[in-house]
Write an enzyme that holds these catalytic residues in place. Structure first.
Site, PDB file in Angstrom:
ATOM      1  N   TYR A 135     -32.769 101.166   9.877  1.00 24.97           N
ATOM      2  CA  TYR A 135     -33.724 100.934   8.781  1.00 24.97           C
ATOM      3  C   TYR A 135     -34.980 100.291   9.349  1.00 24.97           C
ATOM      4  O   TYR A 135     -34.906  99.271  10.037  1.00 24.97           O
ATOM      5  CB  TYR A 135     -33.116 100.019   7.711  1.00 24.97           C
ATOM      6  CG  TYR A 135     -33.985  99.967   6.464  1.00 24.97           C
ATOM      7  CD1 TYR A 135     -33.692 100.760   5.366  1.00 24.97           C
ATOM      8  CD2 TYR A 135     -35.113  99.162   6.406  1.00 24.97           C
ATOM      9  CE1 TYR A 135     -34.498 100.750   4.237  1.00 24.97           C
ATOM     10  CE2 TYR A 135     -35.931  99.145   5.294  1.00 24.97           C
ATOM     11  CZ  TYR A 135     -35.621  99.942   4.205  1.00 24.97           C
ATOM     12  OH  TYR A 135     -36.431  99.939   3.094  1.00 24.97           O
ATOM     13  N   ASN A 219     -36.240  94.046   3.194  1.00 25.20           N
ATOM     14  CA  ASN A 219     -36.477  93.019   2.184  1.00 25.20           C
ATOM     15  C   ASN A 219     -35.162  92.596   1.530  1.00 25.20           C
ATOM     16  O   ASN A 219     -34.081  93.000   1.949  1.00 25.20           O
ATOM     17  CB  ASN A 219     -37.502  93.507   1.156  1.00 25.20           C
ATOM     18  CG  ASN A 219     -37.006  94.723   0.373  1.00 25.20           C
ATOM     19  OD1 ASN A 219     -35.805  95.023   0.326  1.00 25.20           O
ATOM     20  ND2 ASN A 219     -37.931  95.435  -0.244  1.00 25.20           N
ATOM     21  N   SER A 242     -37.954  84.349  10.090  1.00 25.14           N
ATOM     22  CA  SER A 242     -38.137  84.128  11.515  1.00 25.14           C
ATOM     23  C   SER A 242     -38.344  82.645  11.810  1.00 25.14           C
ATOM     24  O   SER A 242     -38.876  81.898  10.991  1.00 25.14           O
ATOM     25  CB  SER A 242     -39.338  84.936  12.010  1.00 25.14           C
ATOM     26  OG  SER A 242     -39.389  84.931  13.414  1.00 25.14           O
ATOM     27  N   GLN A 264     -45.014  82.532  14.640  1.00 21.50           N
ATOM     28  CA  GLN A 264     -43.896  82.725  13.719  1.00 21.50           C
ATOM     29  C   GLN A 264     -44.327  82.513  12.281  1.00 21.50           C
ATOM     30  O   GLN A 264     -43.909  83.247  11.384  1.00 21.50           O
ATOM     31  CB  GLN A 264     -42.756  81.764  14.065  1.00 21.50           C
ATOM     32  CG  GLN A 264     -42.125  82.040  15.404  1.00 21.50           C
ATOM     33  CD  GLN A 264     -41.733  83.498  15.568  1.00 21.50           C
ATOM     34  OE1 GLN A 264     -40.873  83.999  14.858  1.00 21.50           O
ATOM     35  NE2 GLN A 264     -42.370  84.185  16.494  1.00 21.50           N
ATOM     36  N   HIS A 267     -45.518  85.467  10.099  1.00 18.49           N
ATOM     37  CA  HIS A 267     -44.604  86.504   9.612  1.00 18.49           C
ATOM     38  C   HIS A 267     -44.527  86.483   8.093  1.00 18.49           C
ATOM     39  O   HIS A 267     -44.686  87.503   7.433  1.00 18.49           O
ATOM     40  CB  HIS A 267     -43.209  86.310  10.203  1.00 18.49           C
ATOM     41  CG  HIS A 267     -43.041  86.901  11.556  1.00 18.49           C
ATOM     42  ND1 HIS A 267     -43.070  88.252  11.778  1.00 18.49           N
ATOM     43  CD2 HIS A 267     -42.829  86.331  12.766  1.00 18.49           C
ATOM     44  CE1 HIS A 267     -42.888  88.489  13.067  1.00 18.49           C
ATOM     45  NE2 HIS A 267     -42.740  87.340  13.688  1.00 18.49           N
ATOM     46  N   GLU A 332     -33.502  80.651  16.367  1.00 19.22           N
ATOM     47  CA  GLU A 332     -33.668  82.059  16.745  1.00 19.22           C
ATOM     48  C   GLU A 332     -34.437  82.155  18.065  1.00 19.22           C
ATOM     49  O   GLU A 332     -33.990  82.793  19.013  1.00 19.22           O
ATOM     50  CB  GLU A 332     -34.419  82.793  15.631  1.00 19.22           C
ATOM     51  CG  GLU A 332     -34.718  84.256  15.941  1.00 19.22           C
ATOM     52  CD  GLU A 332     -35.628  84.893  14.917  1.00 19.22           C
ATOM     53  OE1 GLU A 332     -35.664  86.136  14.877  1.00 19.22           O
ATOM     54  OE2 GLU A 332     -36.324  84.169  14.174  1.00 19.22           O
ATOM     55  N   HIS A 333     -35.612  81.540  18.111  1.00 16.35           N
ATOM     56  CA  HIS A 333     -36.440  81.507  19.319  1.00 16.35           C
ATOM     57  C   HIS A 333     -36.585  80.067  19.787  1.00 16.35           C
ATOM     58  O   HIS A 333     -36.945  79.192  18.999  1.00 16.35           O
ATOM     59  CB  HIS A 333     -37.844  82.060  19.049  1.00 16.35           C
ATOM     60  CG  HIS A 333     -37.878  83.427  18.446  1.00 16.35           C
ATOM     61  ND1 HIS A 333     -38.140  83.653  17.105  1.00 16.35           N
ATOM     62  CD2 HIS A 333     -37.678  84.639  19.002  1.00 16.35           C
ATOM     63  CE1 HIS A 333     -38.118  84.944  16.861  1.00 16.35           C
ATOM     64  NE2 HIS A 333     -37.835  85.571  17.990  1.00 16.35           N
ATOM     65  N   ASP A 366     -41.193  89.379  21.471  1.00 21.79           N
ATOM     66  CA  ASP A 366     -41.245  90.245  20.301  1.00 21.79           C
ATOM     67  C   ASP A 366     -41.576  91.683  20.669  1.00 21.79           C
ATOM     68  O   ASP A 366     -41.216  92.604  19.935  1.00 21.79           O
ATOM     69  CB  ASP A 366     -42.298  89.733  19.316  1.00 21.79           C
ATOM     70  CG  ASP A 366     -41.772  88.626  18.423  1.00 21.79           C
ATOM     71  OD1 ASP A 366     -40.550  88.409  18.389  1.00 21.79           O
ATOM     72  OD2 ASP A 366     -42.598  87.962  17.758  1.00 21.79           O
ATOM     73  N   GLU A 419      11.072  87.616  13.638  1.00 19.25           N
ATOM     74  CA  GLU A 419      10.241  87.827  12.450  1.00 19.25           C
ATOM     75  C   GLU A 419      10.942  88.701  11.406  1.00 19.25           C
ATOM     76  O   GLU A 419      10.316  89.114  10.422  1.00 19.25           O
ATOM     77  CB  GLU A 419       8.909  88.466  12.857  1.00 19.25           C
ATOM     78  CG  GLU A 419       8.052  87.555  13.717  1.00 19.25           C
ATOM     79  CD  GLU A 419       6.692  88.167  14.066  1.00 19.25           C
ATOM     80  OE1 GLU A 419       6.483  89.368  13.790  1.00 19.25           O
ATOM     81  OE2 GLU A 419       5.847  87.431  14.596  1.00 19.25           O
ATOM     82  N   HIS A 424      10.977  97.218  14.313  1.00 20.77           N
ATOM     83  CA  HIS A 424      10.208  96.913  15.517  1.00 20.77           C
ATOM     84  C   HIS A 424      11.157  96.683  16.694  1.00 20.77           C
ATOM     85  O   HIS A 424      10.958  97.213  17.795  1.00 20.77           O
ATOM     86  CB  HIS A 424       9.360  95.651  15.308  1.00 20.77           C
ATOM     87  CG  HIS A 424       8.109  95.854  14.528  1.00 20.77           C
ATOM     88  ND1 HIS A 424       8.098  96.182  13.196  1.00 20.77           N
ATOM     89  CD2 HIS A 424       6.793  95.752  14.904  1.00 20.77           C
ATOM     90  CE1 HIS A 424       6.857  96.278  12.782  1.00 20.77           C
ATOM     91  NE2 HIS A 424       6.035  96.020  13.797  1.00 20.77           N
TER      92      HIS A 424
END
Length: 435
Positions: A135, A219, A242, A264, A267, A332-333, A366, A419, A424
């Site tokens: 996207y 969005n 961001s 930043q 943004h 993040e950064h 970036d 068990e 099994h």
């Protein structure tokens, strides 16, 4: 216009912890109206496929088409867009793409096996996803860098088919985005967006192929739709605003740091910019630089809202305290604008990307440094990593036992009976009967 106001915090203040928590708080949960709208859209696309896609594209993007195939760009159109853009811009895109591709080539992993003494073979088979969806936002801004950062790791991983969706409001396509798609090797591109595009990728329609994983930003409607379809498909992450966190010892040009914070803040109004320093005079110098440089910024209003709403200048007694805050914030950064930044690395546990030294602004990351710019936000770097080749691969465990693996059979039998799972146990005992 009133003078810009930026929070000033001191790590030694009695209420610092509460103030920092309030600063970092971010609620990305959709409201009831958004959730209800997305529920309706996703269900309509799941049930009615192409017909619903066409309806929502007419309603939200003001684009009329008789069929969804009419909304697909051909490879010739992508190549034409690449040929049409400014040569300098094309060269920059190609340079960035080459660097991103070279970096991600290092992330590729191969299948492996080993053989035990009794002949048992164990290992892991690594295979790419069959199909991925990307996207890319459209409308207010064009993000060709997002195309490169999301598409190139998928192609390096060996994804057979990459389906990109990107809205074209009023039917206006962005040649730079189309050119980036051509450079990155996108296989198919459709002019659709919003929650309806996410639903189409997740469930498939008569025209849009169903994918195995969806990546890329969007969005609140796109993010909400991604949450809704998770489990039907894989996701990269649900990203928040961001963020940048700069740790500086006070020796960097304050104008440089101010502009890094702006990078930043521009943004959107919810982006977060934080500076931490043991030098209070430097914090004041950066604040002065911010006030002096801000009026000349093209996105002044957005930067101002971001800085006043979510930014902070934080005083600490020393760099050790700064690193403690880094690990608490998990940014993040992270910029380490200090002498010998590599000496701080062993103490940093949580950060999406780390930019080391005074000449390494986050902006390079970036676009063209090479590492991916799709990074964990809102503190999720505590448990998440940057987007990479590994996000487009899956792993299958390999197990091959020999006739000599009786000890394994015995262990499985004992544990299974413990068990109360008799079938099994007997499945193992039939192959290696107890003598």
């Amino acid at each position: 216009m009133a003078e810009l106001q930026i929070r000033r915090l001191d790590s030694g203040a009695p209420d610092f912890s509460e103030a920092l928590d309030a600063l970092l708080a971010w609620d990305s949960v959709s409201d009831a109206g958004v959730q209800a709208a997305v529920d309706d859209i996703v269900e309509a696309v799941r049930c009615r496929g192409d017909a619903a896609l066409l309806e929502y594209t007419r309603r939200f993007d003001r684009v009329s088409a008789d069929t969804v195939p009419a909304l697909e760009f051909s490879q010739d159109q992508l190549q034409a867009a690449l040929a049409a853009i400014d040569p300098e811009l094309r060269a920059a895109l190609e340079h960035a793409a080459a660097r991103v591709r070279a970096y991600h080539e290092h992330q590729k992993q191969d299948s492996w096996t080993y053989t035990e003494a009794d002949g048992t073979v164990l290992g892991q088979q690594i295979r790419p996803l069959d199909r991925a969806g990307l996207y890319v936002p459209g409308g207010k801004a064009a993000y060709p860098s997002s195309v490169l950062m999301n598409a190139i790791p998928a192609k390096v991983a060996g994804v057979a088919e990459l389906i990109m969706v990107s809205p074209t409001p009023d039917g206006v396509a962005n040649d730079i985005v189309l050119a980036a798609a051509a450079i990155a090797g996108v296989d198919r591109l459709f002019a659709i967006g919003g929650a309806q595009a996410v639903a189409a990728l997740a469930y498939g329609t008569e025209t849009i192929p169903r994918v195995d994983k969806i990546v890329g930003p969007g969005n609140i409607y796109v993010a909400t739709a991604k949450r809704k379809v998770f489990g039907q498909v894989g996701l990269d992450m649900i990203a928040g605003p961001s963020e940048i966190l700069v740790v500086c010892d006070g020796k960097t040009d304050p104008d440089w740091i101010a502009m890094d914070l702006f990078s930043q803040a521009e943004h959107d109004e919810d982006a977060q910019s934080i500076l931490i320093s043991p030098d209070v005079d430097f914090l004041a110098a950066v604040e002065n630089s911010i006030r002096r440089l801000l009026p000349d910024m093209e996105r002044e209003a957005i930067i101002r809202a971001s800085l006043e709403g979510r930014a902070a200048l934080i005083a600490v007694p020393d760099l050790a305290t700064a690193i403690d805050l880094v690990n608490r914030i998990a940014p993040e950064h992270l910029e380490l604008s200090v002498d010998a930044p590599e000496t701080l690395l062993p103490e940093i546990r949580h950060a999406g990307a780390i930019f080391m030294g005074r000449h390494t602004p986050e902006a390079l990351g970036d676009y063209c440094a090479g590492p991916n710019h799709v990074l964990p936000t809102s503190g999720t770097a505590r448990f998440s990593s940057p987007l990479g080749v590994y996000d487009f691969q899956k792993r299958s465990s390999l197990i091959q036992c020999s006739e000599s693996a009786a000890p394994l059979g015995k262990t499985a039998s004992v544990l299974a009976r413990g068990e109360a799972l008799t079938a099994h146990a007997r499945s193992a005992e039939m192959r290696w009967p107890t003598k």
